[in-house]
Structure formats: C-alpha cells, structure tokens
Design a protein around this motif. Structure first.
Motif, PDB file in Angstrom:
ATOM      1  N   ASN A 134     -12.653   4.232  -3.018  1.00 33.77           N
ATOM      2  CA  ASN A 134     -11.839   3.186  -2.412  1.00 33.77           C
ATOM      3  C   ASN A 134     -10.388   3.285  -2.859  1.00 33.77           C
ATOM      4  O   ASN A 134      -9.463   3.040  -2.082  1.00 33.77           O
ATOM      5  CB  ASN A 134     -12.401   1.803  -2.765  1.00 33.77           C
ATOM      6  CG  ASN A 134     -13.655   1.475  -1.989  1.00 33.77           C
ATOM      7  OD1 ASN A 134     -13.864   1.963  -0.878  1.00 33.77           O
ATOM      8  ND2 ASN A 134     -14.521   0.657  -2.568  1.00 33.77           N
ATOM      9  N   TYR A 185      -9.702  -1.750  -7.506  1.00 35.88           N
ATOM     10  CA  TYR A 185     -10.582  -1.055  -6.565  1.00 35.88           C
ATOM     11  C   TYR A 185     -11.935  -0.817  -7.207  1.00 35.88           C
ATOM     12  O   TYR A 185     -12.017  -0.420  -8.372  1.00 35.88           O
ATOM     13  CB  TYR A 185      -9.952   0.273  -6.113  1.00 35.88           C
ATOM     14  CG  TYR A 185      -8.623   0.072  -5.424  1.00 35.88           C
ATOM     15  CD1 TYR A 185      -8.560  -0.251  -4.075  1.00 35.88           C
ATOM     16  CD2 TYR A 185      -7.434   0.149  -6.148  1.00 35.88           C
ATOM     17  CE1 TYR A 185      -7.345  -0.470  -3.448  1.00 35.88           C
ATOM     18  CE2 TYR A 185      -6.216  -0.074  -5.532  1.00 35.88           C
ATOM     19  CZ  TYR A 185      -6.174  -0.390  -4.175  1.00 35.88           C
ATOM     20  OH  TYR A 185      -4.965  -0.624  -3.562  1.00 35.88           O
ATOM     21  N   ALA A 207      -7.240   3.985  -0.298  1.00 34.23           N
ATOM     22  CA  ALA A 207      -6.057   3.129  -0.210  1.00 34.23           C
ATOM     23  C   ALA A 207      -4.778   3.949  -0.376  1.00 34.23           C
ATOM     24  O   ALA A 207      -3.794   3.753   0.358  1.00 34.23           O
ATOM     25  CB  ALA A 207      -6.129   2.032  -1.276  1.00 34.23           C
ATOM     26  N   ARG A 219       0.827  -1.204   0.000  1.00 32.76           N
ATOM     27  CA  ARG A 219       0.000   0.000   0.000  1.00 32.76           C
ATOM     28  C   ARG A 219       0.859   1.250   0.000  1.00 32.76           C
ATOM     29  O   ARG A 219       0.498   2.249  -0.622  1.00 32.76           O
ATOM     30  CB  ARG A 219      -0.955  -0.022   1.192  1.00 32.76           C
ATOM     31  CG  ARG A 219      -1.953   1.126   1.201  1.00 32.76           C
ATOM     32  CD  ARG A 219      -3.235   0.778   1.880  1.00 32.76           C
ATOM     33  NE  ARG A 219      -4.036  -0.171   1.128  1.00 32.76           N
ATOM     34  CZ  ARG A 219      -5.249  -0.571   1.483  1.00 32.76           C
ATOM     35  NH1 ARG A 219      -5.792  -0.105   2.595  1.00 32.76           N
ATOM     36  NH2 ARG A 219      -5.915  -1.432   0.753  1.00 32.76           N
TER      37      ARG A 219
END
Length: 254
Positions: free
Chosen positions: A167, A162, A171, A82
């Motif tokens: 979203n 995603y 992230a 991430r």
C-alpha cells in the motif's frame, strides 16, 4: 499436465518462471514434511518436476531515466499530499543508493546510527548467509526528511500511515504518476529510481559493475572469497557522492 501448464504461460514475461518455481517449492516442502527418507517411508513417491524444464523469465525492459528527466521530476513542486510523499520518497530512494521502498518502510530506529543506515535487505535477508546486510551514509541533503517523516516506533512513519509495504508503494507510485505527468516526462514507478541510480553510477560515473552490484546489495559472484574479507562500505558512499554530484551538481536544498 505440468508441461502443458508451463506451456500455457509461455507468453508471459515473469509468470512462466515464477509460478512453476513457487509450485515446485510447495511440492518440495510437502515431500520434506510427509516423507521420512531415513526410514524409507515415502508417502509422496512421484517427482514430477524432475521431468519438466522451467523456463527463464524474460530480461526486464530498461527502466531507467535520463538524468535530465529525473531532475525535472524532482524539481517539480508537489501540489498535494500524495505528490509530496512521492517526491520525498523518491529523494530518499535515490540519495540512499537506490534503496528499496520496502526497506524504507521496514527501517527501525536502531538501524540509523552514526550517520548511516545499517540494515538487512528485506527481499533477500532470509536467503543469504550475510543476511543481505549493508551500510549507507545518509547525506546531509536528505536529513530534513528523516525528521519530517520521523516515526514513533520505526525510523519513518510510513508503517503508521500505511498498513503494509504494498500500500505504501502504491501510494508513492500514484503520486509519481501525477508528478511525471505534470513534469512532462515518462511515468515511472519508485523502482525505476533504483535502476536509474545504477545506470548513472555505471555509465556516467565510471563505476565497475561489481561495485554497482555491491552498492545495490546484490549477492556477490565471489561468495567464498567474500567470507574472508571484512567489508568496507566506504566505496559505496564515495560512489553515491559521485552520482549525486552528476545528477544535482551541488548540495540539494529541500
């Protein structure tokens, strides 16, 4: 009732304008749907919003980084996936003249041609006569990211990873939070990069406010005149090059 409701929002920063504007829009659409003004059939006779004043939202607080802080974030080596996503998206956003994350998410393959991304800004495409169109040259230092995140149907695989742009942004922001913490700088969101690009362009590269607005694909203050002129996006690319030189000093190797 409307006045009291708007007064109850007075301590908010954006909701005091945004919420009443949305409700007014819904009300106006209802009038257009159910009233027949040509035949004087008025099913919704009252116009409550004519008697209320909708306040303006507060000016957003400054959301830009110092150049050194930005360098520290981008020089921080990601330690998990991430963070890696956040780092790479930050590079894409900043090196593409502060492009919005939602536009990265929505870019189609056909919109990358001739070394440029040529697209309509999602936020204002439906509101502007020019459909918020802009062209931005893709710099060599981020070309590897185009291959790294190459999508099957869209330019990037963000849509495949995603379910929606919210979203995706969430992230990226989570990864940025971790990167910023380890780099020892203020925690930011991906939108800060757009502010930062604009601030560097204006304050450190000497660009005019009008050119910065053009590069950010904001609506022109000279909308009528703009209709007479064929647009040249070369100045945007030249300014972006100066911003990159100011921040990185040289070609950045990914």
């Amino acid at each position: 009732m409307l006045r009291e409701w708007i007064r109850s929002l007075s301590e908010t920063k954006r909701a005091k304008e945004m919420y009443p504007v949305i409700i007014k829009k819904l009300f106006d659409e209802g009038c257009m749907e159910y009233n027949d003004y040509e035949r004087n059939i008025i099913r919704i006779p009252n116009q409550p919003f004519r008697a209320v004043r909708i306040p303006r939202a507060d000016m957003p607080r400054e959301r830009c980084l110092e150049v050194e802080a930005l360098r520290r974030i981008l020089d921080e080596k990601p330690s998990f996936s991430r963070e890696e996503l956040a780092h790479d998206v930050a590079m894409l956003v900043f090196c593409l003249a502060g492009i919005n994350a939602v536009d990265l998410y929505n870019l189609e393959k056909r919109e990358f041609a001739g070394g440029k991304i040529c697209y309509n800004r999602t936020k204002t495409e439906k509101e502007r006569r020019d459909r918020a169109y802009i062209e931005i040259a893709v710099r060599d230092e981020i070309l590897p990211l185009f291959e790294k995140y190459r999508g099957e149907k869209y330019l990037f695989n963000f849509r495949e990873r995603y379910s929606d742009p919210n979203n995706f942004s969430r992230a990226v922001n989570e990864g940025l939070k971790s990167l910023c913490t380890r780099a020892g700088v203020q925690v930011i969101t991906v939108y800060w990069l757009r502010y930062t690009w604009a601030t560097v362009a204006k304050n450190e590269c000497g660009a005019s406010t009008e050119l910065v607005a053009f590069a950010l694909n904001h609506v022109s203050a000279h909308r009528v005149t703009e209709g007479y002129i064929r647009r040249d996006y070369g100045p945007v690319d030249a300014l972006n090059g100066r911003v990159m030189q100011r921040v990185f000093g040289r070609e950045r190797v990914l």
